[in-house]
Design an enzyme around this catalytic site. Sequence first.
Site, PDB file in Angstrom:
ATOM      1  CB  CYS A  90      51.119  77.997 -45.215  1.00 62.38           C
ATOM      2  SG  CYS A  90      49.371  77.753 -45.530  1.00 62.38           S
ATOM      3  CB  CYS A 109      47.772  83.092 -50.459  1.00 63.75           C
ATOM      4  SG  CYS A 109      47.864  81.336 -50.908  1.00 63.75           S
TER       5      CYS A 109
HETATM    6  N1  DGL Z   1      49.749  78.771 -49.321  1.00 66.44           N
HETATM    7  C1  DGL Z   1      48.734  78.934 -48.367  1.00 66.44           C
HETATM    8  C2  DGL Z   1      48.692  80.344 -47.797  1.00 66.44           C
HETATM    9  O1  DGL Z   1      49.698  81.007 -47.778  1.00 66.44           O
HETATM   10  C3  DGL Z   1      47.351  78.463 -48.561  1.00 66.44           C
HETATM   11  C4  DGL Z   1      46.919  77.667 -49.632  1.00 66.44           C
HETATM   12  C5  DGL Z   1      45.727  76.796 -49.392  1.00 66.44           C
HETATM   13  O2  DGL Z   1      44.585  77.268 -49.464  1.00 66.44           O
HETATM   14  O3  DGL Z   1      45.981  75.636 -49.156  1.00 66.44           O
HETATM   15  O4  DGL Z   1      47.677  80.773 -47.340  1.00 66.44           O
END
Ligand code: DGL
Length: 252
Positions: free
Chosen positions: A72, A180
């Site tokens: 993430c 993301c």
């Molecule tokens: N999957 C996450 C990232 O790579 C973020 C998603 C979220 O906003 O929760 O930033």
Amino acid sequence: MKDLIGFFDSGVGGISVLHTAMTLMPRESFLYYGDNGNAPYGTKPLEEIRALCRQAMDVLLSRDVKAIVLACNTATSAYAEILRSEVSIPVIGMEPAIKPAQENRTGGDVLALATKATLSLPKFKNLMARYGSHVIPVVGEGFVELVESGEADSERAREAVEAVLAPYMGRDIDSIVLGCTHYPFLQRHIQACFPGKPIFDGRLGTAMQLRRRLEAVGSLSQAERGTLELRTSGATDVLVLMRSLLAYLDRT
Ligand code: DGL
């Protein structure tokens, strides 16, 4: 010997990184934890994101994992340094793949899509200072919510992506960075806005870094075949969505 790798994301996005890691390291066993009950993180203030990451790490560390992948970008930007100062196992994080996109430039700009939190934190600002001279940061407004609700394939998702990207569609864009881990699940809609343009993300780089770090500390698994455990702080039907996203990545 410790033999479990902990994967973490605010929700189902990290499944995109997990899939690459499983393909690269079929002998490894993975525990994936999605904090779906609290997603999205990217719209929350920094201290709240950190508090949520702290709780999530307890889930992984209570299982004595041999490494943690912050799959993430938002959690990495908010929490990777803190986590590294607290644990002695390898911690692998993610960052928007601006550097390779910049190296691939042919004169136009690079669109860097990520959450509001990722784009506002120092990690991204530092990356921009080094490689960002032709990078346009764009918040993927609403993208995470669409993937979390299992609607990545829908017409609603196509429209939402197009609405965010429309201001850039007539411009000289060389490539797009998916900063993301949820966004690869919207890749077909993003690609449709910029036909033929390369799309960069950090999945393979992160999985390869994980393998290098495990190798360096001599803890690559010797098992014949690894296992996978999926966990969520959200409703149990999220586990069905996680499995269907893994299956989708198998097909694409
Ligand atoms: N999957 C996450 C990232 O790579 C973020 C998603 C979220 O906003 O929760 O930033």
